[in-house]
Scaffold this motif. Structure first.
Motif, PDB file in Angstrom:
ATOM      1  N   ASP A  52       0.839  -1.193   0.000  1.00  0.00           N
ATOM      2  CA  ASP A  52       0.000   0.000   0.000  1.00  0.00           C
ATOM      3  C   ASP A  52       0.875   1.245   0.000  1.00  0.00           C
ATOM      4  OD1 ASP A  52      -2.292  -1.617   0.228  1.00  0.00           O
ATOM      5  OD2 ASP A  52      -2.168  -1.610   2.427  1.00  0.00           O
ATOM      6  N   SER A  84      -3.608   7.910  -2.117  1.00  0.00           N
ATOM      7  CA  SER A  84      -3.890   7.589  -3.513  1.00  0.00           C
ATOM      8  C   SER A  84      -4.519   8.824  -4.144  1.00  0.00           C
ATOM      9  CB  SER A  84      -4.815   6.379  -3.636  1.00  0.00           C
ATOM     10  OG  SER A  84      -6.085   6.659  -3.085  1.00  0.00           O
ATOM     11  N   TYR A 116      -5.070   6.554   2.416  1.00  0.00           N
ATOM     12  CA  TYR A 116      -4.754   5.135   2.195  1.00  0.00           C
ATOM     13  C   TYR A 116      -4.176   4.628   3.514  1.00  0.00           C
ATOM     14  CZ  TYR A 116      -3.970   1.197  -1.043  1.00  0.00           C
ATOM     15  OH  TYR A 116      -4.017   0.000  -1.698  1.00  0.00           O
ATOM     16  N   SER A 147       5.222   2.818  -2.659  1.00  0.00           N
ATOM     17  CA  SER A 147       4.787   1.585  -1.979  1.00  0.00           C
ATOM     18  C   SER A 147       5.610   1.385  -0.715  1.00  0.00           C
ATOM     19  CB  SER A 147       4.958   0.384  -2.909  1.00  0.00           C
ATOM     20  OG  SER A 147       4.098   0.481  -4.012  1.00  0.00           O
ATOM     21  N   GLY A 175      -0.414  -4.919   2.093  1.00  0.00           N
ATOM     22  CA  GLY A 175      -1.463  -5.008   1.097  1.00  0.00           C
ATOM     23  C   GLY A 175      -2.554  -6.000   1.413  1.00  0.00           C
ATOM     24  N   GLY A 204      -8.165   0.127   3.733  1.00  0.00           N
ATOM     25  CA  GLY A 204      -8.188   0.484   2.319  1.00  0.00           C
ATOM     26  C   GLY A 204      -8.937   1.780   2.059  1.00  0.00           C
ATOM     27  N   ASP A 243      -6.453  -0.725  -9.278  1.00  0.00           N
ATOM     28  CA  ASP A 243      -6.364  -0.683  -7.820  1.00  0.00           C
ATOM     29  C   ASP A 243      -6.988  -1.941  -7.216  1.00  0.00           C
ATOM     30  OD1 ASP A 243      -5.251   1.964  -7.721  1.00  0.00           O
ATOM     31  OD2 ASP A 243      -7.254   2.729  -8.187  1.00  0.00           O
ATOM     32  N   TRP A 258      -7.789  -2.760  -4.214  1.00  0.00           N
ATOM     33  CA  TRP A 258      -8.826  -2.502  -3.225  1.00  0.00           C
ATOM     34  C   TRP A 258     -10.167  -2.160  -3.859  1.00  0.00           C
ATOM     35  CZ3 TRP A 258     -11.197   2.154  -3.641  1.00  0.00           C
ATOM     36  CH2 TRP A 258     -10.499   3.171  -4.304  1.00  0.00           C
TER      37      TRP A 258
END
Length: 527
Positions: free
Chosen positions: A71, A75, A85, A173, A194, A218, A519, A521
């Motif tokens: 993650d 975002s 995020y 990330s 993630g 998320g 994405d 999520w």
């Protein structure tokens, strides 16, 4: 120093350097039927993703796979606005970005993600010995990171103003402590926060991921229990464009990147897709002192003798268009740079011959020009593919008639990337690569400076002058300077954008948003 890339290419565009938010519209759909619970999503990529430790791999296929296991702090939505995020809140200037983490975030090994671990990511990136693909591109080289675990606050500071500092550092990330301590163990594994664990790896063939439990941080409230999230995801590697199209047409895959005539075939089937406009190829010219392009006349003549309209039509199956910008065309649109193709030296083979004649490159009896006992011989390296074979073999023939000896070398994208970005590797003269982004500031290390990111050794004072002016502004206020900088690169034949194509990731059986990759999520399976 650093070995990195940007093609933010289309989601699965082979060999593109991805360091961006390549957005399409969140919520674009390929299905609007009944939600599927705990189903399997099948992706089809174009190349093997390579090393899965995210701080050293900027390739687009790599970014897509890694997005399932890692993650970022923030975002971007379709309008370029920031959304939470890993971070629940943030503040920013051109020299400082501060983030407060959400509570309760855990890594896939069960350990807690602390503010210090997040800060350690940026310390790792700025350590030159680590050769991070983020350093100098999304992360300033002088960035300092501090953390307060009690308040869950991370502060990143730089002495060098960056117009898009928070957008860039916020989308890195984040790796967990175990991965930072020994990245080699995570070249084929996930070590992040993630939504998915990597459960099976067959390099060059497939990557299988399984949704983890307990995920609650998320964007837009996504958790492990959100209806429609796939229970498992299988990403397979298929190099052939037609095969990927056939898999889509037969319903054997849910998503794949397809171009050219095969894309038109899928459009005729009314298959939906997530699209951006992007250059499938830009030509770069190795300007190091030992190479023939160190003579400005050579690179100018090569550009003058390239019919970009003709080449882009070959690459795009007749659906190419002039390159509007070195940036990506799509949402979010940060700077509207819309006419860079007008700065390309005009196509004129006779003028190209005169350019070489005037610079002292004389035709020899063997049909190859020479100057001071040096043959005008070039090695042209490009990413393998049927369209590229056709386009670049044609262009090589044009250059040979001009008096240039051309050796063509094709290879898979990772090999070309290593050839261009490995320090000390310079056995090439012309290279097919796509270096692009939504944020012009991210491109600067690839077009200037002394690091290995500037793989073609561009030294353009006009570009540097305009970049310096743009860097003093905040956000889009500097767009006129960025546009002038981009034009300088193209008019001086430092970069040749061959054109744009519509790059589409065709999807079916699910909905999703896109912000550089699909994405994970946001995926909702449906039937």
């Amino acid at each position: 120093m650093n070995k990195k890339l940007i093609p933010c290419a289309a989601i699965f565009a082979a060999g593109a350097l991805a360091l961006s938010s390549c957005g399409s519209s969140p919520g674009e759909t390929a299905s609007s039927g009944k939600i599927v619970t705990d189903g399997t999503l099948k992706f089809t990529g174009t190349t093997d993703p390579g090393n899965l430790f995210p701080l050293v791999n900027p390739s687009s296929d790599g970014k897509q796979v890694m997005a399932f296991g890692y993650d970022s702090l923030i975002s971007l939505d379709r309008d370029g606005k920031l959304r939470p995020y890993l971070a629940e809140s943030w503040t920013a200037t051109t020299t400082e970005a501060s983030f407060t983490l959400k509570s309760g975030i855990t890594c896939n090994d069960g350990s807690e993600l602390t503010a210090q671990t997040v800060a350690d990511n940026f310390t790792w990136i700025t350590d030159e010995k680590n050769n991070s693909s983020e350093l100098g591109a999304t992360v300033p080289e002088d960035l300092k990171a501090t953390a307060d675990n009690a308040t869950r606050r991370v502060t990143l500071t730089s002495t060098t103003p960056s117009p898009f500092l928070i957008e860039n550092v916020g989308r890195v990330s984040i790796a967990c402590s175990a991965a930072l301590k020994d990245p080699s163990k995570f070249a084929g594994a996930f070590g992040g926060t993630g939504l998915y664990n990597l459960t099976d790896v067959k390099p060059g063939e497939s990557y299988t991921m399984t949704r983890r439990s307990g995920y609650s941080w998320g964007p837009e409230g996504t958790t492990s229990e959100t209806p429609g999230l796939p229970k498992s995801v299988v990403i397979t590697v298929v190099n052939d464009n037609t095969t990927r199209a056939n898999l889509l047409a037969s319903g054997s895959t849910n998503a794949a990147y397809v171009t050219g005539a095969d894309a038109r075939r899928l459009n005729a089937l009314n298959m939906k897709g997530l699209s951006i406009q992007l250059a499938p190829s830009e030509l770069f010219f190795n300007q190091r002192s030992s190479r023939v392009n160190s003579d400005p006349a050579v690179k100018k003549a090569l550009v003058q003798s390239t019919n970009t309209s003709e080449i882009i039509d070959i690459l795009a199956g007749g659906k190419g268009s002039p390159a509007q910008s070195l940036l990506i065309g799509g949402e979010p649109r940060i700077c509207t740079l819309d006419d860079v193709y007008k700065s390309i030296p005009a196509f004129d083979v006779n003028a190209a011959a005169k350019t070489l004649d005037d610079a002292g490159w004389k035709m020899s009896d063997d049909g190859v020009r020479s100057k001071d006992d040096q043959k005008l011989a070039i090695t042209f390296v490009y990413r393998a593919g049927a369209e590229k074979d056709a386009a670049f073999e044609h262009q090589a023939d044009v250059w040979k008639k001009l008096g240039v000896a051309v050796t063509l070398k094709s290879a898979d994208a990772p090999t070309i990337i290593d050839m261009l970005f490995t320090p000390g590797s310079s056995d090439w003269d012309v290279a097919d690569m796509n270096v692009s982004n939504y944020f012009p500031s991210v491109l600067v290390p690839y077009f200037s400076g002394e690091t290995s990111n500037n793989f073609s050794n561009i030294q353009n004072p006009t570009y540097n002058k305009n970049v310096a002016a743009a860097m003093k502004t905040v956000g889009v206020a500097g767009c006129p300077e960025w546009q002038a900088a981009e034009r300088a690169l193209v008019s001086d034949a430092d970069v040749l954008p061959l054109g744009w194509t519509e790059n589409t990731v065709f999807i079916q059986g699910f909905t999703a948003s896109q912000s550089g990759v699909i994405d994970p999520w946001s995926i909702r399976l449906s039937e």
